[in-house]
Scaffold this motif. Structure first.
Motif, PDB file in Angstrom:
ATOM      1  N   SER A   1       2.591 -12.154   3.812  1.00 30.29           N
ATOM      2  CA  SER A   1       2.108 -13.517   4.001  1.00 30.29           C
ATOM      3  C   SER A   1       0.772 -13.781   3.326  1.00 30.29           C
ATOM      4  CB  SER A   1       1.976 -13.823   5.501  1.00 30.29           C
ATOM      5  OG  SER A   1       1.090 -12.903   6.121  1.00 30.29           O
ATOM      6  N   ALA A   2      -0.044 -12.746   3.131  1.00 29.15           N
ATOM      7  CA  ALA A   2      -1.405 -12.981   2.642  1.00 29.15           C
ATOM      8  C   ALA A   2      -1.507 -13.095   1.133  1.00 29.15           C
ATOM      9  CB  ALA A   2      -2.324 -11.858   3.133  1.00 29.15           C
ATOM     10  N   GLY A   3      -0.714 -12.337   0.418  1.00 24.49           N
ATOM     11  CA  GLY A   3      -0.795 -12.380  -1.038  1.00 24.49           C
ATOM     12  C   GLY A   3      -1.976 -11.623  -1.611  1.00 24.49           C
ATOM     13  N   ASP A   4      -2.511 -10.670  -0.844  1.00 24.45           N
ATOM     14  CA  ASP A   4      -3.658  -9.880  -1.288  1.00 24.45           C
ATOM     15  C   ASP A   4      -3.169  -8.637  -2.025  1.00 24.45           C
ATOM     16  OD1 ASP A   4      -2.513  -8.968   1.042  1.00 24.45           O
ATOM     17  OD2 ASP A   4      -4.374  -8.151   1.855  1.00 24.45           O
ATOM     18  N   TRP A   5      -2.786  -8.791  -3.267  1.00 30.92           N
ATOM     19  CA  TRP A   5      -2.138  -7.726  -4.020  1.00 30.92           C
ATOM     20  C   TRP A   5      -3.127  -6.631  -4.419  1.00 30.92           C
ATOM     21  CZ3 TRP A   5       3.007  -7.210  -4.637  1.00 30.92           C
ATOM     22  CH2 TRP A   5       3.800  -8.334  -4.352  1.00 30.92           C
ATOM     23  N   LYS A   6      -2.636  -5.399  -4.381  1.00 35.06           N
ATOM     24  CA  LYS A   6      -3.436  -4.245  -4.771  1.00 35.06           C
ATOM     25  C   LYS A   6      -2.563  -3.267  -5.541  1.00 35.06           C
ATOM     26  CE  LYS A   6      -6.087  -0.374  -2.817  1.00 35.06           C
ATOM     27  NZ  LYS A   6      -6.526   0.275  -1.552  1.00 35.06           N
TER      28      LYS A   6
END
Length: 315
Positions: free
Chosen positions: A66-71
């Motif tokens: 849901s956040a879209g905080d890609w790493k």
């Protein structure tokens, strides 16, 4: 994640493109860009909570769904990533990657490990491509008992022991482009139509009744409905979408809300559906994104300018 008026989450459509991951709200068609400027080849969920993506061919990235905080998690070296899936053949904290040259690798945390058993699969020496290049892993899926891996061109391989051993299940000349499971069956979209197995891949039967052309590129199971893309051939042309029941004895053309034909192909990873049948979507090479909430009976276009390499729908 936004909720509908009945408090159910609004489905999301993720379209992997060569310029980033485009994420659409199914109701409003609002677009959000993620991984902008990167070539995103494929994206897949893990338990609906985590997303994994193949980025720029060799990088493996992960994000909260849901956040879209890609790493970035890991990198491939001598091969390119082609597809990925969360299966019992990988660690619960990782993902299984299908690659060029028809290999599998497991990603666990930030570690990359080859699935050596797949390199010793029976009949591997017979895998090929029509143009003479090396074969590749095209798609991966599983059901309650088995993991299935589609090699192009090498048929569909099955493992019943979490990837320790692999067995061929279908005639290699079926030229399979995608394998999926659902409704207690296994489906393989190939150059001669849709192959169906009701016994976990032990035997297959071919179906093409009602198709305008037998060359099939993608398949998805949407509840009690099977969706299938077909075109004139590898180069595309007169591409269309069809629907059928789980027995796949004959096909009905999807027409309402869709153009008469699509150019190119509705490609292998560019069609997806929620298992409960409540929502499905596909993307085209020309950039159109279409969704349906009635098992593919009617469709609406929610976007253009998103040439799809892979499509994923999230509940």
């Amino acid at each position: 994640m936004r909720e509908a008026a009945d408090n159910r989450p609004v489905p999301q459509v993720l379209v992997a493109t060569d310029s980033g991951l485009q994420r659409f709200d199914a109701d409003t068609a609002q677009r959000r860009m993620q991984l902008e400027g990167h070539d995103v080849g494929a994206v897949a969920p893990a338990s609906w909570k985590t997303l994994w993506a193949i980025v720029d061919g060799k990088q493996i990235w992960r994000s909260d769904a849901s956040a879209g905080d890609w790493k970035q998690i890991a990198s491939l070296t001598s091969v390119r990533g082609e597809c990925l899936a969360d299966t019992r053949a990988n660690d619960e904290n990782g993902i299984l990657i299908g690659t060029s040259h028809a290999h599998l690798v497991r990603i666990t945390h930030d570690q990359v490990a080859p699935v050596e058993s797949f390199d010793h699969a029976p009949e591997r020496e017979g895998w090929f491509t029509p143009w003479g290049g090396p074969p590749a892993v095209r798609s991966i899926t599983e059901n309650r008992t088995s993991v299935f891996v589609n090699v192009h061109v090498g048929g569909v391989l099955r493992s019943r022991d979490e990837g320790a051993t692999w067995q061929p299940t279908i005639d290699i000349h079926a030229d399979v482009h995608r394998v999926v499971t659902g409704g207690g069956r296994v489906y393989a979209a190939g150059a001669g139509g849709l192959s169906l197995s009701e016994d976990d891949g032990d035997t297959w039967k071919l179906s093409a009744k009602g198709l305008h052309a037998r060359y099939c590129r993608s398949v998805a199971v949407c509840g009690e409905t099977v969706l299938l893309s077909a075109s004139d051939g590898p180069g595309g042309g007169r591409a269309a979408l069809y629907r059928t029941d789980l027995d796949a004895k004959s096909f009905e053309r999807c027409r309402t809300g869709l153009p008469e034909w699509f150019e190119g192909n509705i490609d292998s990873l560019s069609l997806d559906a929620l298992p409960d049948g409540s929502f499905c979507a596909f993307g085209t090479e020309s950039g159109g994104v279409f969704v349906s909430k009635d098992h593919g009976s009617t469709w609406s276009q929610i976007a253009e300018g998103a040439p799809a390499k892979s499509v994923l729908v999230l509940p």
